[in-house]
Design an enzyme around this catalytic site. Structure first.
Site, PDB file in Angstrom:
ATOM      1  N   ARG A  63      33.700  64.593 -46.737  1.00 36.91           N
ATOM      2  CA  ARG A  63      34.023  64.455 -44.924  1.00 36.91           C
ATOM      3  C   ARG A  63      33.304  65.443 -44.201  1.00 36.91           C
ATOM      4  NH1 ARG A  63      37.594  62.018 -42.077  1.00 36.91           N
ATOM      5  NH2 ARG A  63      38.098  60.180 -43.721  1.00 36.91           N
ATOM      6  N   GLY A  86      40.357  57.922 -32.190  1.00 37.04           N
ATOM      7  CA  GLY A  86      39.889  57.686 -33.779  1.00 37.04           C
ATOM      8  C   GLY A  86      40.152  56.278 -34.741  1.00 37.04           C
ATOM      9  N   GLY A  87      39.395  56.609 -35.950  1.00 35.24           N
ATOM     10  CA  GLY A  87      38.869  55.471 -36.604  1.00 35.24           C
ATOM     11  C   GLY A  87      39.620  54.337 -37.233  1.00 35.24           C
ATOM     12  N   ASP A  88      39.056  53.823 -38.505  1.00 35.40           N
ATOM     13  CA  ASP A  88      40.514  52.403 -38.790  1.00 35.40           C
ATOM     14  C   ASP A  88      42.003  53.787 -39.836  1.00 35.40           C
ATOM     15  OD1 ASP A  88      38.720  50.651 -37.904  1.00 35.40           O
ATOM     16  OD2 ASP A  88      37.659  50.768 -40.387  1.00 35.40           O
ATOM     17  N   ASN A 134      48.407  61.739 -41.696  1.00 33.42           N
ATOM     18  CA  ASN A 134      50.023  60.857 -40.990  1.00 33.42           C
ATOM     19  C   ASN A 134      51.187  61.832 -40.199  1.00 33.42           C
ATOM     20  OD1 ASN A 134      49.724  59.503 -42.885  1.00 33.42           O
ATOM     21  ND2 ASN A 134      50.236  60.306 -44.836  1.00 33.42           N
ATOM     22  N   SER A 183      34.398  56.497 -38.204  1.00 28.43           N
ATOM     23  CA  SER A 183      33.186  57.047 -38.744  1.00 28.43           C
ATOM     24  C   SER A 183      33.076  55.376 -39.081  1.00 28.43           C
ATOM     25  CB  SER A 183      33.763  57.518 -40.405  1.00 28.43           C
ATOM     26  OG  SER A 183      34.166  58.992 -40.195  1.00 28.43           O
TER      27      SER A 183
HETATM   28  C1  LIG Z   1      23.126  49.924 -50.406  1.00 29.38           C
HETATM   29  C2  LIG Z   1      23.101  49.415 -49.132  1.00 29.38           C
HETATM   30  C3  LIG Z   1      24.853  48.713 -48.972  1.00 29.38           C
HETATM   31  C4  LIG Z   1      24.620  48.347 -47.352  1.00 29.38           C
HETATM   32  C5  LIG Z   1      25.961  47.762 -47.363  1.00 29.38           C
HETATM   33  C6  LIG Z   1      26.327  47.563 -45.838  1.00 29.38           C
HETATM   34  C7  LIG Z   1      27.715  46.579 -45.698  1.00 29.38           C
HETATM   35  C8  LIG Z   1      28.846  47.512 -44.923  1.00 29.38           C
HETATM   36  C9  LIG Z   1      30.027  46.702 -45.026  1.00 29.38           C
HETATM   37  C10 LIG Z   1      30.528  47.922 -44.316  1.00 29.38           C
HETATM   38  C11 LIG Z   1      32.388  47.342 -44.179  1.00 29.38           C
HETATM   39  C12 LIG Z   1      33.536  47.862 -43.651  1.00 29.38           C
HETATM   40  C13 LIG Z   1      34.941  47.839 -43.473  1.00 29.38           C
HETATM   41  C14 LIG Z   1      35.460  48.258 -42.908  1.00 29.38           C
HETATM   42  C15 LIG Z   1      35.760  49.922 -43.850  1.00 29.38           C
HETATM   43  C16 LIG Z   1      36.478  51.058 -43.556  1.00 29.38           C
HETATM   44  O1  LIG Z   1      38.389  50.695 -42.613  1.00 29.38           O
HETATM   45  C17 LIG Z   1      36.588  52.084 -43.729  1.00 29.38           C
HETATM   46  C18 LIG Z   1      37.102  53.013 -43.237  1.00 29.38           C
HETATM   47  O2  LIG Z   1      37.254  53.248 -41.788  1.00 29.38           O
HETATM   48  P1  LIG Z   1      36.840  54.901 -40.840  1.00 29.38           P
HETATM   49  O3  LIG Z   1      38.773  55.262 -40.909  1.00 29.38           O
HETATM   50  O4  LIG Z   1      36.406  54.545 -39.601  1.00 29.38           O
HETATM   51  O5  LIG Z   1      36.241  55.826 -41.569  1.00 29.38           O
HETATM   52  N1  LIG Z   1      35.162  52.164 -43.816  1.00 29.38           N
HETATM   53  C19 LIG Z   1      34.861  52.509 -44.893  1.00 29.38           C
HETATM   54  O6  LIG Z   1      35.072  51.895 -46.293  1.00 29.38           O
HETATM   55  C20 LIG Z   1      32.711  53.021 -45.146  1.00 29.38           C
HETATM   56  C21 LIG Z   1      32.276  51.858 -46.451  1.00 29.38           C
HETATM   57  C22 LIG Z   1      30.825  51.921 -46.025  1.00 29.38           C
HETATM   58  C23 LIG Z   1      30.037  51.056 -47.137  1.00 29.38           C
HETATM   59  C24 LIG Z   1      29.244  51.520 -46.878  1.00 29.38           C
HETATM   60  N1  LIG Z   2      44.717  66.164 -37.595  1.00 31.30           N
HETATM   61  C1  LIG Z   2      44.418  66.032 -38.541  1.00 31.30           C
HETATM   62  N2  LIG Z   2      44.318  66.732 -39.640  1.00 31.30           N
HETATM   63  C2  LIG Z   2      43.448  66.531 -40.428  1.00 31.30           C
HETATM   64  N3  LIG Z   2      43.825  64.806 -41.210  1.00 31.30           N
HETATM   65  C3  LIG Z   2      44.013  63.949 -39.805  1.00 31.30           C
HETATM   66  C4  LIG Z   2      44.549  64.365 -39.091  1.00 31.30           C
HETATM   67  N4  LIG Z   2      44.902  63.599 -38.060  1.00 31.30           N
HETATM   68  C5  LIG Z   2      44.550  62.595 -38.292  1.00 31.30           C
HETATM   69  N5  LIG Z   2      43.966  62.490 -40.107  1.00 31.30           N
HETATM   70  C6  LIG Z   2      44.117  61.556 -40.978  1.00 31.30           C
HETATM   71  O1  LIG Z   2      42.340  61.872 -41.287  1.00 31.30           O
HETATM   72  C7  LIG Z   2      41.805  61.109 -41.970  1.00 31.30           C
HETATM   73  C8  LIG Z   2      40.553  60.148 -41.199  1.00 31.30           C
HETATM   74  O2  LIG Z   2      40.795  59.486 -39.909  1.00 31.30           O
HETATM   75  P1  LIG Z   2      40.098  58.566 -39.065  1.00 31.30           P
HETATM   76  O3  LIG Z   2      40.397  58.550 -37.463  1.00 31.30           O
HETATM   77  O4  LIG Z   2      40.152  57.181 -39.239  1.00 31.30           O
HETATM   78  O5  LIG Z   2      39.112  58.833 -39.193  1.00 31.30           O
HETATM   79  P2  LIG Z   2      37.018  58.970 -40.075  1.00 31.30           P
HETATM   80  O6  LIG Z   2      36.746  57.362 -39.761  1.00 31.30           O
HETATM   81  O7  LIG Z   2      36.489  59.727 -39.829  1.00 31.30           O
HETATM   82  O8  LIG Z   2      37.609  58.527 -41.637  1.00 31.30           O
HETATM   83  C9  LIG Z   2      42.929  59.710 -41.876  1.00 31.30           C
HETATM   84  O9  LIG Z   2      43.512  59.567 -42.788  1.00 31.30           O
HETATM   85  C10 LIG Z   2      44.767  60.355 -40.798  1.00 31.30           C
HETATM   86  O10 LIG Z   2      45.373  60.088 -41.797  1.00 31.30           O
END
Ligand SMILES: CCCCCCCCCCCCC/C=C/[C@@H](O)[C@H](COP(=O)(O)O)NC(=O)CCCCC
Ligand SMILES: Nc1ncnc2c1ncn2[C@@H]1O[C@H](COP(=O)(O)OP(=O)(O)O)[C@@H](O)[C@H]1O
Ligand SMILES: [Ca+2]
Length: 633
Positions: free
Chosen positions: A392, A283-285, A261, A328
């Protein structure tokens, strides 16, 4: 009176007198508008010029010679050299074109060197033309006579050597080149000029055209989460993105976050947003979620709107957001660009693309909780996220492990879902058509919306959304998912709802009812294949503007924060950690763009086209008929 712009037809007279076609020696001309050009005033060797009133119309014959095909009005036309071969090079307001002169057999053959090995190619056709939209030119620079440039392999090479001999004045244009799978690359082409003045004229003309593109950002505020994904955010930015920004003349203020945050809070209070043309998140979502929360908040405060008051009409954010994928899942980047590739995203930012996006606001008992742009998932996806947070340290692989674990656990949850179907819109969740760049469904549905529907409070009691339009379902669900966009990502290339739209003002509500493990697996596996994941008896999907969910055990105001509610929390925890015990937990959690929500009873509404991204939506695959330029980097 002289017209306003200038057209040069030039030739390299000294080398080409006997070789160049007749038109370039005897009928070459300069259409001059305004002040005399450096080329004509310099008296430089080999520039033949004459005056004319107007640039000839497209395809029009002039002095018996057909002009090069060119869209729009031509600003410059010269015979220049690319790798010692003669090319007709033209610049109009919309395109830069270079076409090899077919009669130049005496010149050195064109030997392309490709830097994108997997690119589908045909044999080089000497007559083939290259056309680059001015909007996709990244930069132009004049080469210094003895300048050195870094090669792809890291060594240094003199421009002269690269050209094979003393090439004289030259300029290099960097531009966007498309590769398979929606990836963009920066390609370069160097044009050798017969004289310095002409070279400078080309450079300044191209720069003038670039300067007219007002949508390009000049100053960006960049936030890097150093812990995203495989912890490569800083490295990705420094190695792949920063050099491109610098080359394109985009200045940046870079902040590496120090805690969760950090970026959100900085945007809310500290950032001098008036100094920037956009915000970039590396970064990610989850990181993207931080950015939109900070920006939406700040936009309301700056506009005198209380972001917490559900009765207020929210102000859409105009400052664009760019995503450099380093997380991720990176589903928001994947679903808006078509690939998770930092270079591609950087190029979309540089050319100043814009893609509006819907945003869902999530409330609990009229109190604001969170915004969502991609997935709001209860049950399976909420449980996967909750479980994965403890892992994580594993990086992106945590989702695979938690996914398998939660599939085996096979928890279902009881509750009530109410939704307001999106009426009168174009498109359904079962369409074969997809949301693509310039999507007509998004444009059409946006126009349908009454002004009121954009407002924060769309009160069903006061307006067109009467209670009778709400539909209610009760049951046992393995998953309740709301996909405001396809949610395509590398794990699921077509996404959770393949026909969902980025900016149509709706979300696709997907209800997966209790079924056998085998059936649930069939449903999940269809996310990764071409088969329709909705074509199953226990799955239903509705395109909605608004929905509510109330878990069975919390249908009153006592839906407390579960993490603070000791009894349920402990009970759920035991069952999660001991799937064999057979007890089903009463509650799941909501996965809101990768963040866990504190409440389970929620009220969700879609705000059409509420934020803007530096993206253009996924482009339709292009048939690669032309060769890429030799110097893609
Ligand atoms: C057992 C077989 C499972 C196959 C399932 C495949 C379906 C995957 C669909 C994924 C949809 C993802 C929607 C996005 C979610 C992201 O916002 C969230 C956070 O992303 P990030 O911050 O980059 O880490 N990701 C997830 O919630 C991961 C879902 C993974 C589910 C297997
Ligand atoms: N410097 C930091 N240290 C720890 N957590 C952080 C930092 N900066 C952002 N975050 C938090 O890390 C989490 C994951 O970030 P994200 O960029 O989506 O990575 P990932 O896709 O691997 O989950 C978010 O909830 C974000 O708020
Ligand atoms: Ca949508």
């Amino acid at each position: 009176m002289l017209p306003q712009s200038r057209l040069h037809l030039t030739c390299r007279s000294c080398q080409a007198q006997a070789r160049a076609p007749r038109s370039y020696h005897h009928q070459a001309q300069t259409v001059v508008r305004g002040a005399p050009s450096p080329a004509t005033t310099s008296g430089g060797v080999g520039v033949l010029s004459s005056l004319a009133e107007e640039t000839p119309a497209e395809g029009q014959e002039q002095d018996g010679q057909t002009q090069m095909e060119r869209p729009g009005r031509m600003l410059l036309l010269s015979e220049l050299r690319v790798r010692n071969a003669a090319y007709d090079v033209s610049l109009s307001r919309s395109v830069l074109t270079w076409k090899r002169r077919t009669s130049s057999t005496v010149y050195h053959p064109f030997r392309p060197r490709f830097c994108v090995p997997s690119f589908p190619r045909r044999r080089p056709d000497p007559g083939v033309g290259h056309t680059v939209s001015v909007s996709e030119i990244l930069s132009v620079r004049e080469e210094e006579e003895n300048s050195s440039r870094r090669r792809d392999d890291g060594s240094w090479k003199k421009i002269k050597e690269r050209e094979g001999k003393d090439c004289g004045p030259a300029f290099t244009v960097s531009y966007v080149e498309r590769s398979p799978h929606h990836r963009w690359r920066c390609a370069e082409v160097t044009f050798a000029c017969p004289e310095e003045a002409l070279c400078q004229h080309w450079v300044s003309s191209i720069r003038e055209q670039l300067a007219t593109i007002v949508s390009r950002p000049k100053r960006l505020l960049v936030y890097i989460n150093p812990y995203s994904g495989k912890r490569q955010g800083k490295r990705i930015y420094e190695r792949k993105v920063a050099p491109l920004f610098s080359q394109a003349g985009v200045s940046t203020h870079v902040i590496v976050t120090e805690r969760a945050n950090y970026a959100r809070d900085h945007l809310k209070t500290g950032a001098e947003l008036q100094k920037f043309d956009g915000v970039v998140c590396v970064g990610g979502d989850g990181m993207f979620s931080e950015i939109i929360h900070g920006l939406i908040w700040r936009t309301q405060i700056d506009g005198g709107v209380d972001p917490n008051c559900p009765e207020e009409a929210l102000i859409p954010c105009t400052l664009r957001i760019g995503i450099i994928p380093a997380g991720s899942t990176d589903c928001i980047c994947f679903a808006t660009v078509g690939t998770n590739d930092p270079v591609t995203s950087a190029l979309h930012i540089i050319v100043g693309d814009s893609q509006p996006m819907d945003v869902c606001s999530v409330h609990h008992n009229n109190a604001f909780l969170q915004y969502s742009v991609s997935l709001l998932g209860y049950g399976f996806y909420g449980d996967v996220l909750t479980d994965s947070e403890k892992k994580r340290w594993m990086g992106p692989a945590r989702y695979d492990l938690s996914g398998v674990k939660m599939f085996l656990t096979h928890h279902y949850y009881e509750g009530t879902v109410s939704y307001l179907p999106a009426k009168g819109i174009m498109g359904t969740p079962r369409d074969a058509a997809r949301c693509r760049s310039g999507c007509v469904v998004c444009q059409h549905n946006r126009q349908l919306l009454p002004e009121k529907a954009e407002m924060y409070e769309v009160d069903e009691a006061s307006g067109s959304e009467s209670d009778s339009e709400w539909r209610t379902l009760r049951g046992k669900f393995l998953a309740i998912n709301a996909a405001s966009m396809s949610c395509a990502c590398p794990r699921s290339p077509k996404g959770l709802s393949p026909a969902a739209h980025l900016a149509d003002g709706t979300t696709d509500l997907i209800l997966v009812r209790k079924c056998s493990r085998f059936d649930f697996l069939r449903h999940l596996l269809r996310h990764t294949s071409k088969d329709d994941q909705f074509d199953l008896a226990f799955v239903e999907v509705h395109r909605v503007r608004r929905f509510r969910f109330t878990p069975r055990h919390c249908q009153s105001d006592s839906d407390l924060d579960l993490r603070e509610n000791g009894k349920h929390q402990i009970f759920s925890q035991i069952c999660r950690d001991h799937p064999a015990c057979g007890c089903a937990p009463a509650y799941s959690s909501w996965n809101c763009d990768g963040e866990i929500l504190n409440h389970t009873a929620i009220d969700v509404r879609v705000h059409c086209q509420f934020i803007q991204l530096f993206a253009r939506g996924i482009e339709e695959p292009k048939v690669f008929e032309e060769l890429p330029n030799p110097c893609a980097i």
